[in-house]
Design an enzyme around this catalytic site. Sequence first.
Site, PDB file in Angstrom:
ATOM      1  N   LYS A  99     -14.648  -6.568  -5.886  1.00 32.85           N
ATOM      2  CA  LYS A  99     -14.888  -6.749  -4.454  1.00 32.85           C
ATOM      3  C   LYS A  99     -16.336  -7.196  -4.284  1.00 32.85           C
ATOM      4  O   LYS A  99     -17.271  -6.518  -4.735  1.00 32.85           O
ATOM      5  CB  LYS A  99     -14.642  -5.439  -3.694  1.00 32.85           C
ATOM      6  CG  LYS A  99     -13.240  -4.853  -3.850  1.00 32.85           C
ATOM      7  CD  LYS A  99     -12.212  -5.682  -3.124  1.00 32.85           C
ATOM      8  CE  LYS A  99     -10.798  -5.093  -3.243  1.00 32.85           C
ATOM      9  NZ  LYS A  99     -10.665  -3.741  -2.662  1.00 32.85           N
ATOM     10  N   LYS A 136       0.852  -1.192   0.000  1.00 34.93           N
ATOM     11  CA  LYS A 136       0.000   0.000   0.000  1.00 34.93           C
ATOM     12  C   LYS A 136       0.888   1.243   0.000  1.00 34.93           C
ATOM     13  O   LYS A 136       1.774   1.387   0.851  1.00 34.93           O
ATOM     14  CB  LYS A 136      -0.900   0.003   1.236  1.00 34.93           C
ATOM     15  CG  LYS A 136      -1.923  -1.123   1.266  1.00 34.93           C
ATOM     16  CD  LYS A 136      -3.055  -0.876   0.280  1.00 34.93           C
ATOM     17  CE  LYS A 136      -4.189  -1.870   0.461  1.00 34.93           C
ATOM     18  NZ  LYS A 136      -5.339  -1.580  -0.419  1.00 34.93           N
TER      19      LYS A 136
END
EC number: 5.1.1.-
Length: 336
Positions: free
Chosen positions: A250, A153
């Site tokens: 997702k 990230k």
Amino acid sequence: MQLHLKKYVLPLKHTFSISRESHDFQDTLIVSLTKDGKIGYGEATSNPYYQITVERMMAEIERIKNEIESFDFKTPQEFHQFLTEKELSNFAICALDLAAHDLYGKLLEKPLYEIWGTKPEPYPITNYTIGLAEIDTMVAKMRERPWPIYKIKLGTDNDVNIVKELRKHTNAVFRIDANCAWTAEETIYNAPQLKDLGVEFLEQPLKADDWEGMERVMHKSVLPIIADESCIVEADVEKCALHFNGINIKLTKCGGLTPALRMLKKARDLGLKTMVGCMTESTVGISAIAQLLPQLDYVDMDGALLLKQDIAEGIKIEEGGNVVFPDLPGSGITLK
């Protein structure tokens, strides 16, 4: 059917940070649907970016509880169609849809991947996510869990240097997720350096609605670009095909396995790489994702590995990424 809802607060092993937020706990909703002595489990986590709380999902579902319990359940697809007509958020629909699929498989006494005509092997290895933090902290997390693929990230002014430092400590494949924090110019500039550092692809570097910027990136980036925040529902897939090399679906955002299956088919038809990601779910949500493994090029299903304490049993991810499927049908879920 009988419906039961329960909120859990899942403690994380470490503070988890991305470019826009940090947290130490993950709120999640677990839904159970019971029919003929079989129980199906589903899950959806809260998400501040999409303004979703567990309380909101529970209120939405409670509003139609009587209709759900009186629904003549035969297939998850029919149940999903019924839910889409009730003005629920996709997150709430996801929890119910996952429970319906798990229940359906248990009623048929078959795992979902078999019902869908696929086999569990071969399958892509999940990445393990390293949240944004001080470099020493990120290195410590990699040492704690040696893994063949890391999702890193990012979203700072020093991103390339962070990757350079991390590369000194592992030969693993890197995937970069900037969570909408870069501009098109940054992405095009960073890509060659990151490619030289063993990065496989970039996930959602630009803001979700920056389609003009993504068009420039698509023509000039030396690394593949995977859509996440730009690909929420089925209607987004075709648009993403013009601006990305692949999509990360997702389940919570699209509304569960039912639309995800259609999105995967559409993506393959359009020549896009396919990926499914998690939202720090427990083993309930991760076991549902695992049923899709034979249909994926990439997967991010490390949510339960990030938890200090899990609440369910189902698929198991061993060190190094090997997946052990449970003997139970459906998604193979039991609550602890």
